[in-house]
Design a protein around this motif. Structure first.
Motif, mmCIF file in Angstrom:
data_model
loop_
_atom_site.group_PDB
_atom_site.id
_atom_site.type_symbol
_atom_site.label_atom_id
_atom_site.label_comp_id
_atom_site.label_asym_id
_atom_site.label_seq_id
_atom_site.Cartn_x
_atom_site.Cartn_y
_atom_site.Cartn_z
ATOM 1 N N LEU A 102 -3.228 2.139 11.032
ATOM 2 C CA LEU A 102 -4.227 2.520 10.831
ATOM 3 C C LEU A 102 -4.733 1.363 11.493
ATOM 4 O O LEU A 102 -3.999 0.023 11.534
ATOM 5 N N MET A 103 -5.913 1.754 12.061
ATOM 6 C CA MET A 103 -6.168 0.469 13.463
ATOM 7 C C MET A 103 -7.760 0.417 12.858
ATOM 8 O O MET A 103 -7.944 1.330 12.829
ATOM 9 N N VAL A 104 -8.357 -1.169 12.860
ATOM 10 C CA VAL A 104 -9.681 -1.519 12.133
ATOM 11 C C VAL A 104 -10.420 -2.715 13.315
ATOM 12 O O VAL A 104 -9.756 -3.231 13.347
ATOM 13 N N LYS A 105 -11.310 -1.729 13.391
ATOM 14 C CA LYS A 105 -11.913 -2.761 14.778
ATOM 15 C C LYS A 105 -12.828 -3.224 14.346
ATOM 16 O O LYS A 105 -13.598 -2.897 13.064
ATOM 17 N N PRO A 106 -12.967 -4.618 14.444
ATOM 18 C CA PRO A 106 -13.884 -5.669 13.864
ATOM 19 C C PRO A 106 -15.784 -4.726 14.649
ATOM 20 O O PRO A 106 -16.033 -3.848 15.528
#
Lengths: 111, 115
Positions: free
Chosen positions: A107-111
């Motif tokens: 999982l990658m959460v971008k700002p």
């Protein structure tokens, strides 16, 4: 042979989104299902589920197990960049104490 | 939960040498395990460390290559012998605590690179 399959393999979302991670399993004499978060080296324990239909919750994270359909989901609400990690699902059977791991969801959460 | 420490946290070793990794837990535990995570892969169980007796190895892992000791309830070592570049992995100690509910926790891991 016990088997655990996680989906999706990877996921990119933006902060504030809600995500659902899936884990399906095949295991002889099921005992428990565990979720971990792995950021660098060590998997950090999140939840252990043994009973169907009972939600485990910790802050923005929650998980539930369906023993009839042989799957579990991990929900993360209001995601933050700090949630970026690999999430691992593992099952344990009654024959021993061995954990069989799935391949993980990155999982990658971008700002 | 428990505090699990591993030493070393990382090492770079030459092929043909051996490395011993230590795992120490601050609580009474029932089970201790050693896992390996090769680059880009999930975790694979190497063996269960048994107190005072030989470890129980999983298929594909043998005592000559991965000797394990567990002299007491809270300490174990894993040796990676006669190393080759294929042994480059993260090695993780894992425990279940005495008294239940038998959640399983992992140590911080040892990142091994074999050149």
């Amino acid at each position: 042979e016990d088997k655990v399959v996680q989906s999706p393999l990877s996921l990119v979302v933006h902060e504030g989104d809600t995500v659902t991670l899936n884990c399906s399993y095949e295991v002889t004499n099921f005992r428990s299902l565990l979720w971990y978060k792995q950021e660098k080296k060590a998997p950090t324990f999140l939840f252990m589920l043994t009973s169907s239909g009972i939600e485990k919750k910790s802050g923005r994270l929650s998980s539930i197990l369906d023993k009839k359909e042989l799957f579990s989901i991990l929900n993360i609400t209001a995601t933050q960049t700090g949630d970026s990690a690999v999430y691992l699902c593992a099952v344990k059977n009654n024959a021993g104490n061995m954990l069989t791991f799935g391949g993980g969801t990155r999982l990658m959460v971008k700002p | 939960s428990a505090v699990i420490s591993q030493k070393p946290s990382r090492d770079i070793c030459q092929r043909g040498t051996s490395l011993t990794i230590q795992c120490q837990v601050d609580s009474q535990v029932t089970m201790m395990f050693w896992y390996r995570q090769q680059p880009g892969q999930s975790l694979t169980l190497i063996a269960t460390a048994n107190q005072g007796s030989e470890a129980t190895y999983e298929s594909g892992f043998v005592i000559d290559k991965f000797p394990i000791s567990r002299p007491n309830l809270t300490f174990s070592t894993l040796t990676v012998s006669n190393m080759s570049p294929e042994d480059s992995s993260i090695y993780l100690c894992s425990v279940t605590l005495a008294g239940g509910p038998y959640e399983q926790y992992f140590g911080p891991g040892t990142r091994l690179t074999v050149t």
